[in-house]
Write a protein that holds these residues in place. Structure first.
Motif, PDB file in Angstrom:
ATOM      1  N   GLY A 259       0.812  -1.207   0.000  1.00 39.87           N
ATOM      2  CA  GLY A 259       0.000   0.000   0.000  1.00 39.87           C
ATOM      3  C   GLY A 259       0.848   1.261   0.000  1.00 39.87           C
ATOM      4  N   THR A 260       0.289   2.332  -0.530  1.00 38.35           N
ATOM      5  CA  THR A 260       0.967   3.626  -0.519  1.00 38.35           C
ATOM      6  C   THR A 260      -0.018   4.708  -0.063  1.00 38.35           C
ATOM      7  N   PRO A 261       0.462   5.722   0.657  1.00 38.70           N
ATOM      8  CA  PRO A 261       1.837   5.933   1.126  1.00 38.70           C
ATOM      9  C   PRO A 261       2.213   4.931   2.204  1.00 38.70           C
ATOM     10  N   GLN A 262       3.515   4.724   2.378  1.00 34.03           N
ATOM     11  CA  GLN A 262       3.992   3.656   3.243  1.00 34.03           C
ATOM     12  C   GLN A 262       3.578   3.856   4.693  1.00 34.03           C
ATOM     13  N   GLN A 263       3.605   5.080   5.179  1.00 36.34           N
ATOM     14  CA  GLN A 263       3.246   5.308   6.582  1.00 36.34           C
ATOM     15  C   GLN A 263       1.804   4.914   6.849  1.00 36.34           C
ATOM     16  N   ASP A 264       0.903   5.310   5.954  1.00 42.02           N
ATOM     17  CA  ASP A 264      -0.503   4.922   6.105  1.00 42.02           C
ATOM     18  C   ASP A 264      -0.669   3.415   5.993  1.00 42.02           C
ATOM     19  N   ALA A 265       0.112   2.801   5.112  1.00 42.80           N
ATOM     20  CA  ALA A 265       0.012   1.353   4.927  1.00 42.80           C
ATOM     21  C   ALA A 265       0.447   0.616   6.185  1.00 42.80           C
ATOM     22  N   ARG A 266       1.514   1.047   6.805  1.00 41.46           N
ATOM     23  CA  ARG A 266       1.975   0.383   8.023  1.00 41.46           C
ATOM     24  C   ARG A 266       0.950   0.541   9.147  1.00 41.46           C
ATOM     25  N   GLU A 267       0.357   1.730   9.246  1.00 44.87           N
ATOM     26  CA  GLU A 267      -0.642   1.953  10.288  1.00 44.87           C
ATOM     27  C   GLU A 267      -1.851   1.046  10.084  1.00 44.87           C
ATOM     28  N   LEU A 268      -2.352   0.988   8.839  1.00 44.77           N
ATOM     29  CA  LEU A 268      -3.504   0.121   8.568  1.00 44.77           C
ATOM     30  C   LEU A 268      -3.148  -1.339   8.803  1.00 44.77           C
TER      31      LEU A 268
END
Length: 498
Positions: A259-268
């Motif tokens: 997923g992108t952006p990476q920060q949002d992807a890690r949080e989800l």
């Protein structure tokens, strides 16, 4: 090449949901896009055709003839352009109301699913999508692989809304957990056990590159066991025997790396890892995995803990939220329990008695096909008179019982020609109390509980949606692309990379 129904075959005239001319038009556009590299001209045609193949959660048999053609053409496009196509097809193959595949189309449709799995996993690794769409795409790939967790596409939760709605595999009751999703700094539960190595798909599968992409550091420290479970699932090819919690690890892991952006992807991804825990049904008091609560009639679902004897608790709602927190398998706050017509507290002390109101045949006999259920209740408190309970159901009649002795006060009062959905007591300034009832199609009536006579006959409809009855005991799940229900949702059509 996969077996397809020839476009000139008269068999198309027997199929619902699609016309062969529509399939031809889309195939021409997809072929042109594959040859020229264009990525947009065919999308509206695809959206319109997909809407015909499935309407309001009902799949038409024309889908089984059209999909082999469409899958073969879409698989020829660059994988980064087709994420939304595979998500839409995933919704079709996991819809709640789908007829059996006709025998003459079964071979081609099965081959189309295998090709869709290969093409969709390529898209999963190549597409530049938002984290939420990436989660939907993984579930579509899981659906093509034949695993029941693909059905979670229809009500996969959106952590941005916070709440989680689950359906008990035992009794079908909805259990809603408010404020479920947070962004945990560390895992709220233990990672699910690794899939049985004996359950590995034979004959090859396309999940090898997915397994290679699942880096253990993708989510962060302490999350490595979840990523290892996800990789094990991919290495095995997502066999049908894989526990649902492990498949959800795969979904979360691919969100983290794709997923992108990476920060949002890690949080989800961290939030989705919370779905690998357990919940307890408020109704039947069985404990299930959250994965079982996200899929309809999941294969092999078994309760984690059997319901136990009840404990009295003054704050049931708080205890339910505690018991259903991710990963907690402790027992929910227990309730009073019934022994015959006696209500017992946790220590066995009699707390009260239950009065069973007399059965009224009118509830089941007055309306053909009625289920006989009581849909509405109201308490009628009248100065100087016994308190009454008013009840009404599918048969369109109102009944009144005396609370003191559970005696039926009047014969069932007919009035509504449809089922009664709501009821309330209406106090008047002169100390009279009337009973107001609302019918299934928007009619209302007023009743005098003393005489048992209607004060106002069922009136005109107050409202109606469209030209059909919108109330159903268990509504079909709406196509997620068209009706964004808060919990029974799926990805919107055209939600992939453009």
């Amino acid at each position: 090449m996969i077996p397809t129904l020839p476009l000139h075959s008269p068999r198309w005239l027997d199929l619902d949901g699609v016309k062969v001319e529509e399939v031809k038009a889309l195939l021409e556009q997809l072929s042109s896009a594959a040859a020229t590299g264009s990525s947009d001209g065919w999308r509206q045609t695809w959206t319109n055709l997909a809407g015909g193949l499935m309407d309001d959660g009902t799949v038409f048999d024309g889908a089984y003839a059209a999909l082999p053609h469409l899958v073969e053409a879409a698989a020829a496009l660059p994988p980064g352009q087709t994420a939304d196509v595979w998500v839409d097809l995933g919704c079709i193959v996991t819809a709640e109301d789908r007829p059996p595949v006709p025998a003459d189309l079964e071979t081609g449709f099965g081959a189309a699913l295998r090709l869709a799995e290969r093409a969709a996993t390529r898209s999963l690794l190549a597409a530049d999508t938002t984290p939420q769409v990436c989660a939907h795409l993984v579930l579509a790939c899981v659906a093509f692989a034949g695993h029941h967790m693909g059905e979670a596409l229809w009500r996969f939760p959106d952590p941005r809304e916070g709440d989680l709605l689950l359906i008990c595999p035992e009794c079908g009751s909805d259990t809603e957990i408010p404020d479920f999703f947070t962004d945990p700094a560390r895992p709220p539960a233990e990672a699910p056990g690794r899939p049985d190595p004996a359950h590995v798909r034979q004959g090859g599968h396309p999940w090898g590159e997915v397994a290679a992409a699942l880096r253990e550091e993708a989510v962060g420290e302490e999350w490595e066991p979840f990523l290892r479970a996800a990789r094990d699932v991919a290495v095995a090819g997502v066999p049908p025997e894989t526990p649902g919690q492990a498949v959800l690890c795969l979904v979360a892991g691919m969100v983290a790396v794709g997923g992108t952006p990476q920060q949002d992807a890690r949080e989800l991804a961290r939030q989705l890892m919370s779905l690998t825990g357990d919940f307890r049904c408020w109704d039947c008091e069985q404990t299930w995995t959250i994965a079982d609560g996200l899929a309809d009639n999941p294969d092999g679902a078994r309760p984690r803990h059997r319901a136990t004897e009840a404990r009295a608790d003054s704050d049931e709602s708080a205890a339910m939220a505690e018991s259903t927190a991710p990963g907690r398998t402790g027992e929910a706050a227990t309730r009073f329990r019934q022994d015959g017509n006696t209500v017992l507290a946790a220590d066995g002390t009699p707390w009260g008695r239950i009065s069973v109101f007399s059965d009224v045949p009118a509830f089941s006999d007055s309306a053909p096909g009625s289920s006989g259920g009581v849909n509405a209740l109201a308490v009628v408190s009248r100065p100087g008179r016994p308190t009454l309970v008013a009840g009404a159901g599918d048969a369109g009649v109102v009944c009144l019982w005396d609370v003191a002795d559970a005696r039926l006060v009047h014969a069932p009062l007919p009035g509504h020609r449809d089922r009664i959905r709501s009821m309330t007591a209406l106090p008047l300034p002169d100390d009279r109390v009337l009973v107001a009832s609302g019918g299934d199609t928007g009619t209302i009536a007023l009743w005098n509980p003393v005489t048992g006579q209607p004060v106002r006959e069922p009136g005109r409809r107050l409202a109606r949606r469209g030209d059909r009855n919108v109330y159903r005991d268990r509504p079909r799940r709406p196509h997620p692309a068209r009706h964004r229900h808060p919990q029974r949702r799926g990805p919107p059509v055209g939600s992939g990379h453009r």
